[in-house]
Structure formats: structure tokens, C-alpha cells
Enzyme design. Structure first.
Site, PDB file in Angstrom:
ATOM      1  N   THR A  54     -14.504 -47.312 -48.462  1.00 37.34           N
ATOM      2  CA  THR A  54     -13.485 -48.314 -47.881  1.00 37.34           C
ATOM      3  C   THR A  54     -12.296 -47.813 -48.678  1.00 37.34           C
ATOM      4  O   THR A  54     -11.670 -46.757 -48.376  1.00 37.34           O
ATOM      5  CB  THR A  54     -13.766 -49.381 -48.319  1.00 37.34           C
ATOM      6  OG1 THR A  54     -14.251 -49.941 -49.624  1.00 37.34           O
ATOM      7  CG2 THR A  54     -15.053 -50.075 -47.389  1.00 37.34           C
ATOM      8  N   THR A  93     -22.491 -55.517 -56.467  1.00 39.34           N
ATOM      9  CA  THR A  93     -21.109 -55.636 -56.201  1.00 39.34           C
ATOM     10  C   THR A  93     -20.588 -54.035 -55.502  1.00 39.34           C
ATOM     11  O   THR A  93     -19.475 -53.843 -55.715  1.00 39.34           O
ATOM     12  CB  THR A  93     -20.085 -55.787 -57.401  1.00 39.34           C
ATOM     13  OG1 THR A  93     -20.443 -54.352 -58.375  1.00 39.34           O
ATOM     14  CG2 THR A  93     -20.660 -56.591 -58.593  1.00 39.34           C
ATOM     15  N   ASN A 111      -3.961 -55.011 -53.169  1.00 39.02           N
ATOM     16  CA  ASN A 111      -4.875 -56.323 -52.642  1.00 39.02           C
ATOM     17  C   ASN A 111      -3.730 -57.380 -52.217  1.00 39.02           C
ATOM     18  O   ASN A 111      -4.416 -58.582 -51.658  1.00 39.02           O
ATOM     19  CB  ASN A 111      -5.646 -57.086 -53.903  1.00 39.02           C
ATOM     20  CG  ASN A 111      -6.790 -56.036 -54.253  1.00 39.02           C
ATOM     21  OD1 ASN A 111      -7.519 -55.800 -53.207  1.00 39.02           O
ATOM     22  ND2 ASN A 111      -6.629 -55.579 -55.375  1.00 39.02           N
ATOM     23  N   SER A 128      -6.320 -56.730 -46.419  1.00 38.22           N
ATOM     24  CA  SER A 128      -6.763 -55.679 -47.041  1.00 38.22           C
ATOM     25  C   SER A 128      -8.365 -55.978 -47.364  1.00 38.22           C
ATOM     26  O   SER A 128      -8.662 -57.399 -47.361  1.00 38.22           O
ATOM     27  CB  SER A 128      -5.759 -55.557 -48.558  1.00 38.22           C
ATOM     28  OG  SER A 128      -6.076 -56.745 -49.177  1.00 38.22           O
TER      29      SER A 128
END
Lengths: 383, 383
Positions: free
Chosen positions: B146, B179, B378, B383
């Protein structure tokens, strides 16, 4: 007005030379009675600064005649010498004002791990005593600033009595107990137990719910001194509400002046099974760096709110969660809700409502966005 | 090499059009046996994406024939339709490869709260199947990126058998369980219990101790597939160590590619009374925004380390704490130690040692600094 709005108090603020830039750095608040009652709450950080350790002892006596506060150095992690310096500061105030050192509270703020320049601080105490005035509250509030861009004061006046206060704090702002230095004064005629109950109740829902950056200070101190000079003894509830109002106002001022922040974010958790759940969820949302960045970018990124809720132990069902940002329910029942393009985020205050749909309890946590300015302010050497 | 380094696996990675920019966004990993054993660990975030809910069920069967992964959309907080989409994706893979859909794990990553474009994803599955190859591991690793700037793969080859893997992750990086998305493959001949033990042991001290930004994803998935194709059954300890080594390597690659980071920070806690204490203290230090800013500014600000330690419940005495930064003991016995100017912080890796002086247990948490670039990456819309 500040700490001298209530009758029976004098204060001063001077530049003792502790700060290298010559700005005011030493404040003194004196309770002239007739009553000398006091209550205090301190950081729950287990690494406590020397002045916190000292003042905790002073407060156990329940009598505080004076509070001496310095900016320009936290006197934290300074070992036995640091504690001796705090003691010497209290002794100097006591000697100059003809008091008992055990009735002098001390508070410090600034860089951790550096000893205070006592050769400047002690002569400064004499000058601070000389400068004491019934109008000195403003100067005292200015002298406790560190990275604060403005000084913070608040006053509530009721029927014949007053509660006033000053606060400093702009970074390392998270609940410990307090997360800053605050001195509140009142001329109400109340004993230490009444003060203590009012202060603990007030801080629990005000300063304790300010969480600018999740970082708990080693020096947090909130003191409430009563002089009794008004000769009025208000009802406990009325007094507690006045103290809460002043704490709430000062807490808001802290958030509005948080280092580098561009948004003040009100995180309101509703529909919680318990108040503890509401606080845990509110804090998790308030500490989520990704969400704080999104708010900075005026992006109503509710996925990050749900992601933060999901890390808590609070009672909720993922497919029942609702989230509103500035009045638009962008998430309904755990999925896409109203059009996120309807959310107007141009203003400094942002209001997030997280509905857990699990009960009727609520809590509100205040935080700030995460900005490049925050990084810049806090990445400078020895900031 | 990646997931096709071990015998018995084929993989592919293609651009299905899920990402608007046309980059690769769909990966497929197929276990061709003879064994089809698997183990998996998933996010502990209670708000779980549809593919996590699906794959948890698949793993309960203990047989995984294929894993289909997409970037460009997390399929989280998408309600019943999102779950139907995950199911349809697994069905499409099963139908095209003549498998049972209950043996097809699904993983997704990208923006939360948006439905996947199934009109692009399903035809993409057919092209991904057509592209399967024993050399497809690299392409698969690329297709799951990503905001990752590089794709992440790792391989350990032992005596006749191999463990390989791929990972994606650059933000929302904190322990939940995982995560990030990770697929590990091995041709060792082991049953699901052996895989499960090795995987849980490995993730506990690797991915679980990567904490880039304290934000736990809704989509974390780590899968370990075994084909048995090597016909070698290694000893459990040897296999567990190989899995740990691959997980550790991939975890390091995640930290090194964390969004906006300029420093990789190794927080090593020593002298703890228990391992839990060491982990709690390490995480508290790793999540302290003020310290992360200081490290960004190459400021060896040990006061912020002590302030973070002080917020934990771990066993320690404040006046016994020691802190080293890049080998210099800047804090000794809770106070000033060696000269902070001796600390050299020019390099990307920063090593903080926090000695609690309360026992012999240790733990290491990896994190990153907090930078203006992190904020910029961010705070962009969606986003």
C-alpha cells in the site's frame, strides 16, 4: 485577576534569571488568611519531581501559607541534590515571610534532569516577596509559562465569594492527575476536607480528561488554597461547581494553547455501559496518532475512530457503533453512514461523537491534532 | 523468492484495477501439497475486517489451499455486504482452482470503510490464477503493497527445507497480533499443531514487538502454510527458530519502511522483574510522542524516557533507573549520568537501553521516530 481575585491573597511574578532569555520565571502566591486551608492533587507518574515529593508532604499537613513556583527547570530526576534545592527554596520563602517551611508548597516546570541555578533562584525569592501585591495574580500567571504562548487565568465570582486560578501547560499534556501547574485560590471559608472533595471531583472530569499528547508529566500539581477572607461558607455543591467551572475553563485554555496544535478535538463518547468504558474509549480515540493526523488534514476518517475503539475492553458490538464528526453521522452501525463530504472541518474545534450503543454513560476527552509544528517544537535540542 | 522459495508453492501478483493508479493490487498464493497444513494469527482489534472474520473460520479447519490478498481496500467496517464480498472472492478462487472455498483464506489492506470493486476483483482472480508460477513470490509481494515503498520478503533455508515469506505494512503498525499482512510458507512436513506453536512463539517476540505508531490495524493477518513437499520433518525447536528468524527479518523490514520515519529505534528493556514488565515499559517508551520527536531531532532526551517509564505499573524504584542512548549511560540511578553530548545520533538506528534494576528479564520493542513526514503522509484526504 487570577489567583488574587479572591480576597486574602497576594502574589508576584519576577524574572530571577533561571531562564536564560530573561523572561519571568519565578512566581509566589501567599495566603494571608485568616484561614490557611489547602488541598492538592499531583501527577500519578511514578517518576515524580522533587517539588512534587516535597509538596505532597506539605499538603499532608493541610496548611499552605505560600506557594513558590518556577519555570525554566522541572527539578525532576535530579536526585538528592534536587530535593535539597526544593527544600532550600521553601526555607528561603519561609524565612523571608516569617513562616514555617512546612507550610510552603513548591512547584517547578521546565526541562527534566537539570539542576536549578540556586544562586539565581534564592535571591529571586527575596525579590518575589518584595513584589507581593493584591494585584499580582497576572504577573504570577505569566512567570510560570514555559512553551505556553499565553498565560491562563480564570475566575468565578458567586454571592460574596470567589474562586480564581492560574495554569501553565502546553506540552506533556495528558492525565496523570493534572498534567500541568495550577494554583486555585478562594476566599470561601471552608476546611481542608471540603476543599479536597471539591478539588478531586473537579479534576476528575476536567484536567483528567485533557489529553493533548498522551504524555504524562513528572511535575503535575494542582493546588487549591482557601483564605476564608470572605467570611462566607458556601454549600459544598455550589463550591464544588465553582471549582469545577474554573478547572474546566483552565483545561480548555491548556488545550487551545497546546504545542503546535491546529485543532482542538472534543471526543464525546456516548451510549457507554459505564463511565469507565466511556473514558477508556475516549482516551483511545484521543491518543490515536493516525486519527490526529487525519483531523489535522481535515479528513473525517471515521475508520481510524473505529480502529481505536476496537483496541479497548469497553462493552460494544462492532456492528452497532456509530460515529459523528461535526454533526454528520459518517459511520452508522459499524459501516458507512452519511456522506463524509458533508463534514465541514474548516474551524479549529472539531467534535467527534462515538456512540457505543451499549448503555447511557458518557465522557468527554479533549485532545489536539498531530501536526508538523508539534514535531518541530518537540524535536529541538533540549526542548 | 518470498513465498515460493519453499517447494510446493506457486504464486502470482497482478493489477486487477482495484487501485486507481493501476499498480499491482491482487496476489495469490497456492499450496500444491502434498500437505495442506496451516496456522494463522490475526489482529486482536475487536473491530475486525471482513477478510479477518472469514480467514479465522478457514483456519479453524486447519487446511488452507490458497490465500488471496488484495491491496487498495481493507474491506473493514463494510457490514454484511463486505463479508459477502470476501466470501465471493474465496468462492471465485475455489471455483477457478477447483478447491473448496472453506480452504481459501482472504486478506485485504487499504482504506477502511469502503467496499471493494468486485467487478474488477473477480475477473482479476481469474487472471491471478492464470499467472500462478513457482517464481511468482516476488510479484505477489509487490501486489500487496500500500504505502510501502519497498516490498518485503525473507527466506531461511535449512537442511533440505525452507521457510519463506512476504509482508506488507508501513502504517497502523502496532501489536495487535500482527499489524500487517504476512504470508509464510514452508516445505517442511509438519502438522497444524507444530505450525501453530512455531508461529505463535515467533510472532510473540517479533511482530508483536514492532510498534511503529501505536495504532492497531483492523486487518492484521499472519499465515503460515506448509506443503510437506521437502519430505523433511525438522525438529520443532529448529523449525520454530527458522520461523522466528523470518518473522524477525520481516518485522525489521516493516520498521525500516515505516511511513515518514527517519529513525529506527530499538528500545531494549533490561533488569525487569518479569517479561511482562519489560514489554509494558518498552511499549510505553516506544509510544511516547515527545520522546519520538526528540529522537527525530537527535536529542538524547532521557527525561522523556523516565517520564514514560513512570507511567507504567512495572516494578522499579525511580532512583535506581538507568538509561543508555547509543551506548552512553545518560541517566544513572534516576539522575544525570554521562555527558549527553557524547551521544552520537547521526545514524538511522537508535538504541535505547532502559535498565529497571529490578530483576533479570528483558524485552525489545522496535519503533520509529515521529516526523513531520509522518504527519504529512497521514493527514492527506482518505490516506
Amino acid at each position: 485577576m487570577s489567583v488574587t481575585a479572591a480576597q486574602g491573597f497576594t502574589a508576584s511574578g519576577i524574572a530571577a534569571g533561571i531562564k536564560e532569555n530573561g523572561n519571568p520565571d519565578l512566581a509566589l502566591v501567599v495566603n494571608n488568611g485568616p484561614r490557611l486551608a489547602a488541598a492538592g492533587v499531583f501527577t500519578s507518574n511514578r517518576v515524580k519531581a522533587a517539588p512534587v515529593l516535597w509538596s505532597e508532604q506539605v499538603l499532608k499537613g493541610g496548611v499552605v501559607s505560600a506557594v513558590v513556583l518556577n519555570s525554566g527547570g522541572a527539578n525532576a530526576c535530579t536526585g538528592p541534590k534536587g530535593f535539597q534545592d526544593t527544600h532550600a527554596t521553601a526555607e528561603k520563602v519561609a524565612e523571608t515571610l516569617d513562616l514555617n517551611a512546612g507550610e510552603v508548597a513548591v512547584a517547578s516546570t521546565g526541562l527534566i534532569g537539570v539542576l536549578l541555578p540556586m544562586d539565581k533562584l534564592l535571591p529571586g525569592v527575596e525579590r518575589a516577596v518584595a513584589g507581593l501585591s493584591e494585584h499580582g495574580g497576572e504577573k504570577a500567571a505569566i512567570a510560570i509559562k514555559t512553551t505556553d504562548t499565553v498565560h491562563k487565568t480564570s475566575v468565578v465570582t458567586k454571592d460574596g465569594w470567589t474562586v480564581g486560578g492560574m495554569a501553565k501547560g502546553a506540552g506533556m499534556l495528558a492525565p496523570g492527575l493534572a498534567t500541568m501547574l495550577v494554583v486555585l485560590t478562594t476566599d470561601a471559608d471552608l476546611d481542608r476536607d471540603a476543599l479536597d472533595r471539591a478539588l478531586r471531583a473537579a479534576t476528575r472530569t476536567t484536567f483528567d480528561r485533557v489529553d493533548s499528547d498522551g504524555c504524562m508529566s513528572t511535575n503535575d500539581t494542582v493546588l487549591l488554597l482557601a483564605s476564608g477572607a470572605s467570611e462566607v461558607t458556601p454549600k459544598q455543591e455550589e463550591f464544588a461547581e465553582a471549582v469545577r467551572a474554573v478547572c474546566d475553563d483552565l483545561g480548555q485554555q491548556l488545550i487551545q494553547d497546546a504545542e503546535g496544535a491546529s485543532k482542538d478535538i472534543k471526543v464525546e463518547v456516548v451510549g457507554a455501559a459505564t463511565e469507565d468504558d466511556a473514558v477508556e474509549v475516549g482516551r483511545s480515540i484521543a491518543r490515536n496518532n493516525l486519527l490526529k493526523c487525519a483531523i489535522h488534514g481535515e479528513d473525517p476518517n471515521w475508520g481510524r475512530v473505529l480502529s481505536a475503539i476496537g483496541t479497548t475492553r469497553a462493552a460494544f458490538e462492532p456492528d452497532q457503533l456509530n460515529v459523528a464528526i461535526n454533526g454528520v453521522w459518517v459511520c452508522k452501525k459499524g459501516g458507512v453512514g452519511e456522506d463524509r463530504d458533508l463534514v465541514d472541518m474548516r474551524y479549529r474545534e472539531v467534535h467527534i461523537v462515538a456512540d457505543l450503543a451499549a448503555g447511557t454513560e458518557t465522557a468527554t476527552i479533549w485532545t489536539n491534532d498531530l501536526t508538523a509544528d508539534y514535531v518541530h517544537e518537540n524535536s529541538a535540542y533540549s526542548s
